[in-house]
Design an enzyme around this catalytic site. Sequence first.
Site, mmCIF file in Angstrom:
data_model
loop_
_atom_site.group_PDB
_atom_site.id
_atom_site.type_symbol
_atom_site.label_atom_id
_atom_site.label_comp_id
_atom_site.label_asym_id
_atom_site.label_seq_id
_atom_site.Cartn_x
_atom_site.Cartn_y
_atom_site.Cartn_z
ATOM 1 N N ARG A 16 0.861 -1.176 0.000
ATOM 2 C CA ARG A 16 0.000 0.000 0.000
ATOM 3 C C ARG A 16 0.902 1.232 0.000
ATOM 4 N NH1 ARG A 16 -2.074 -3.543 4.017
ATOM 5 N NH2 ARG A 16 -4.142 -4.391 3.493
ATOM 6 N N LYS B 111 -2.514 -1.626 8.079
ATOM 7 C CA LYS B 111 -3.946 -1.287 8.139
ATOM 8 C C LYS B 111 -4.659 -1.953 9.301
ATOM 9 C CE LYS B 111 -8.013 -1.272 5.102
ATOM 10 N NZ LYS B 111 -8.505 -1.627 3.754
ATOM 11 N N HIS C 176 -2.337 3.303 -6.353
ATOM 12 C CA HIS C 176 -2.841 2.139 -5.624
ATOM 13 C C HIS C 176 -3.084 0.955 -6.553
ATOM 14 C CE1 HIS C 176 -4.574 0.104 -2.191
ATOM 15 N NE2 HIS C 176 -5.640 -0.211 -2.906
ATOM 16 N N ARG D 13 -0.866 -2.170 -6.710
ATOM 17 C CA ARG D 13 -1.140 -3.304 -5.816
ATOM 18 C C ARG D 13 -1.935 -4.387 -6.560
ATOM 19 N NH1 ARG D 13 -1.058 -4.474 -0.405
ATOM 20 N NH2 ARG D 13 -2.911 -5.341 0.601
ATOM 21 N N HIS E 285 -3.486 -8.822 3.628
ATOM 22 C CA HIS E 285 -4.946 -8.838 3.653
ATOM 23 C C HIS E 285 -5.452 -9.488 4.931
ATOM 24 C CE1 HIS E 285 -5.383 -8.438 -0.990
ATOM 25 N NE2 HIS E 285 -5.432 -7.275 -0.400
ATOM 26 N N TYR F 78 -8.997 -10.219 -6.947
ATOM 27 C CA TYR F 78 -8.084 -9.957 -8.053
ATOM 28 C C TYR F 78 -8.201 -11.013 -9.155
ATOM 29 C CZ TYR F 78 -5.785 -6.727 -4.805
ATOM 30 O OH TYR F 78 -5.527 -5.703 -3.940
#
Length: 313
Positions: A142, A167, A245, A248, A279, A288
Amino acid sequence: MKLADAISLYMQVIHANGCKGDSIRGVLALFVKYVGGERELSSISQTEVRAFLDGNLPLSHYWHRKHSALRGFFRFALARGLAPAIPLPARTPRCYQDYQPYVYSEDDIDRLITALDGACATLIEARTLRALVLLLYGTGLRLGEALHLCLADVDLPRQLLTVRDTKFYKTRWVPVGTHLVQILHEYIAAVHTPHSFEARDDIPLFVRRDGGRPTTSGVRRAFARLRSKAGVRRNDGARYQPRLHDMRATFAVRRLTTWYQQGADVQRLLPLLSTYLGHASIAATQVYLPMSPELLVEASSRLGHYVALEKQS
């Protein structure tokens, strides 16, 4: 209870549950500015909330993001007797503007790096933006994670990055390839003096011309100028142009495509990719899977191979 005080309590609970809640805090801060932090919760009407949600811009997913943040807050307030009701609209509009992340090609990256030559002088130097873009492209970090790296987090001999307090308040190790190690080595040698390593714990890896740590907004503006100069644009009619972003998503799609091409067991490897990307769940990584035509072709080819084997058996 006053709105500002109730929001403060709510954010404490969110933090205690292991979530930074930066997005939620941002929405609630805007709501406080809109209706006033000294307002009693009981005096906030559904009409005011709807006006805040609608704003002055066309309907987008941000409407639902604001709605989600307010719904969580008012549910918290109602459950604790701080508010008499949840002043949210009974119906939520459907948003048709799904954002599809942009998957950069190798040619896109080459054009971006080439466009850095002779870039305009800003607080973000060309060499800093170059190293940052290649780091994001090569690791899927990120942007905030990359900008918070310190020299102490970069172990070049072991080809390892330590990404701290991400995060979800987790710290993880991120292995990097030999080419990226060389890029980081050259950047550090060019930007940091030997004295920097004597107090390296709090020295940022990426620095601006004035020695400060780059901000996410500043880097995004610099990248937008770079992308425009390089002529990297999406032509699928989407509302938004490629973002930093999206590096990613590009990293994840490239990794998944490579696994499919190698005949690897992608479902077994997904947890590894999920951990690498930081994640919270595999479900966040699975989004994805349908993002690239090449990836879909490889997946379809694999499925066709399995079907043919089943028919022969």
